[in-house]
Design a protein around this motif. Structure first.
Motif, short mmCIF file in Angstrom:
data_model
loop_
_atom_site.label_atom_id
_atom_site.label_comp_id
_atom_site.label_asym_id
_atom_site.label_seq_id
_atom_site.Cartn_x
_atom_site.Cartn_y
_atom_site.Cartn_z
N SER A 79 0.83 -1.20 0.00
CA SER A 79 0.00 0.00 0.00
C SER A 79 0.86 1.25 0.00
O SER A 79 1.92 1.29 0.63
N PRO A 80 0.42 2.32 -0.68
CA PRO A 80 1.13 3.59 -0.59
C PRO A 80 0.90 4.29 0.75
O PRO A 80 1.53 5.30 1.04
N TYR A 81 -0.03 3.77 1.56
CA TYR A 81 -0.30 4.35 2.88
C TYR A 81 0.46 3.57 3.97
O TYR A 81 0.30 2.35 4.08
N ALA A 82 1.23 4.29 4.78
CA ALA A 82 2.00 3.65 5.86
C ALA A 82 1.09 2.93 6.85
O ALA A 82 1.51 1.94 7.46
N CYS A 83 -0.16 3.40 6.98
CA CYS A 83 -1.08 2.78 7.95
C CYS A 83 -1.64 1.46 7.42
O CYS A 83 -2.39 0.78 8.13
N GLN A 84 -1.27 1.06 6.20
CA GLN A 84 -1.64 -0.26 5.66
C GLN A 84 -0.40 -1.13 5.48
O GLN A 84 -0.44 -2.12 4.76
N ARG A 85 0.70 -0.72 6.11
CA ARG A 85 1.91 -1.55 6.08
C ARG A 85 2.33 -1.83 7.52
O ARG A 85 2.03 -1.05 8.41
N ARG A 86 3.01 -2.97 7.72
CA ARG A 86 3.53 -3.29 9.05
C ARG A 86 5.03 -3.04 9.04
O ARG A 86 5.76 -3.71 8.32
N THR A 87 5.46 -2.04 9.82
CA THR A 87 6.86 -1.62 9.80
C THR A 87 7.46 -1.74 11.20
O THR A 87 7.18 -0.93 12.07
N THR A 88 8.27 -2.79 11.39
CA THR A 88 8.90 -2.99 12.70
C THR A 88 10.20 -2.21 12.77
O THR A 88 10.59 -1.54 11.81
N MET A 89 10.90 -2.31 13.90
CA MET A 89 12.20 -1.64 14.05
C MET A 89 13.28 -2.33 13.23
O MET A 89 14.38 -1.82 13.08
N ASP A 90 12.95 -3.52 12.72
CA ASP A 90 13.91 -4.34 12.00
C ASP A 90 14.00 -3.87 10.54
O ASP A 90 13.34 -4.41 9.66
N ASN A 91 14.82 -2.84 10.33
CA ASN A 91 14.96 -2.24 9.00
C ASN A 91 16.10 -2.90 8.23
O ASN A 91 17.26 -2.76 8.58
#
Ligand code: TTP
Ligand code: MN
Ligand code: MN
Ligand code: MN
Length: 366
Positions: free
Chosen positions: A13-25
């Motif tokens: 998704s282009p929306y960050a609120c539809q992606r799961r983003t952990t601290m593990d970059n």
């Protein structure tokens, strides 16, 4: 080669609120570079173009593995021509020449240094830079520079508060804040929010949200907590902002606006556990602490707003407005179609109102 499921599988998704983003970059080498480009634009007042780089970095943060080839970015959203060129150069040569140039640029370096002081934003940094100032020493010796109370504290405690706060220190502070809050109101509770709630190991401050069951006690509880810190001789700086909250207000359209809750920005003395700073002759360090006390029925919106990340919050609001015809801010959620406010007791309620899958706090590091 024409696997029909491949496209939906990789659709992000282009929306960050539809992606799961952990601290593990897994793409730090790329996201650090893109964020330098964004920051440099912000220092020049170019918020719009900077956002493009911030969004590109955020998409890469949500990937399950490191990028190896430029082709892998083909189907990713929010990656413009510029971002892709930077990624390509880093894949090929290990760094971006434009980013290296910025990192060595006198203006960027000076703006970065000045805005690292508590109370000094890009505008003040810029005005000091334009007056030819390049170091803290020059700023502090310049007769035409008038520091406000916040900036004075920022310089006074610079060494301590520019050092990251650890999770252990955050837990120690929670006990201190909790003790103070409960002594004022035994039925109030304290929760950690901000970066530490998202699972960060270090922060630039520690953010706490206070829940009070009695309505209208928000200002009183914060002033009493501040008084208690004062009497314990652990208060180094305090900026209390009383509530300007209006129940009838519609959500703000402007993201940058601060919320209207009762809050305070503090600098607190935190006792060191083991070694004492012999040279400084003190057994404490200064730490930045933020406290916010929303009315009970607004707790979920305030918690969601104060948990961050900034880009996650920005995209939640943008998604609500553009995809759902709803207005969201730290105080409320408003449905434009029915002209009604949508009540929420938990963050889950707010995600549900927006027709979004729930994203856990540690998955909001967009
Ligand atoms: P920060 O403490 O600035 O950021 P952070 O905790 O994510 O990262 P760091 O480790 O560097 O401290 O802000 C936390 C959240 O609080 C952020 O999402 C913005 C929000 N916030 C508001 O919503 N309203 C306010 O008035 C303020 C001051 C912050
Ligand atoms: Mn992983
Ligand atoms: Mn924080
Ligand atoms: Mn904060």
């Amino acid at each position: 080669r024409t696997n029909p499921s491949a496209k939906t599988e990789s659709a992000l998704s282009p929306y960050a609120c539809q992606r799961r983003t952990t601290m593990d970059n897994h793409n730090k080498i790329f996201t650090d570079a893109l964020e330098v480009l964004a920051e440099n634009l912000e220092f020049g007042g170019n918020q719009g173009p900077s956002l493009a780089f911030r969004r590109a970095a955020s998409v890469l943060k949500s990937l399950p593995a490191a990028l190896k080839h430029l082709q892998e970015t083909q189907h990713l959203p929010c990656l413009g021509e510029h971002s892709r060129a930077v990624i390509e150069e880093i894949i090929e040569y290990g760094s971006s020449s434009r980013v290296e140039e910025i990192l060595n640029d006198e203006r960027y370096r000076t703006m970065k240094l000045f805005s690292s002081v508590f109370g000094v934003g890009p505008k003040t940094s810029e005005s000091w830079f334009c007056r030819g100032l390049r170091s803290f020493e020059q700023v502090l010796n310049e007769p035409s520079v008038r520091l406000n109370r916040m900036q004075t504290a920022g310089f006074l405690f610079y060494e301590d508060i520019s050092k990251p706060v650890s999770r252990t220190e955050a837990s120690a502070l929670k006990i201190i804040v909790e003790e103070a809050v409960i002594s004022v109101n035994p039925s109030a509770t304290v929760s950690i929010t901000g970066g530490f709630r998202r699972g960060k190991e270090f922060g630039h401050d520690v953010d706490f949200i206070i829940k009070t069951p009695e309505a209208g006690q928000e200002d009183a509880i914060l002033t009493a907590v501040i008084e208690r810190f004062k009497s314990q001789n652990i208060l180094l700086y305090s900026d209390f902002q009383e509530s300007t909250f209006d129940l009838r207000q519609l959500p703000t359209h402007c993201f940058e606006a601060m919320d209207h809750y009762s809050k305070c920005f503090l600098i607190i003395k935190l006792k060191r556990e083991q070694e004492t700073d012999a040279r400084a002759g003190r057994d404490w360090r200064a730490v930045r602490v933020d406290l916010v006390a929303p009315p009970l029925e607004r707790f979920a919106y305030a918690l969601l707003g104060w948990t961050g990340s900034t880009l996650f919050e920005r995209d939640l609001r943008r998604f609500a407005r553009l995809e759902r015809g709803k207005l969201l801010d730290n105080h409320t959620l408003y449905d434009k179609a029915t002209n009604t406010f949508l009540p929420a007791n938990t963050e889950e309620d707010i995600f549900a109102h927006l027709g979004l899958e729930y994203i856990e706090p540690w998955q909001r590091n967009a």
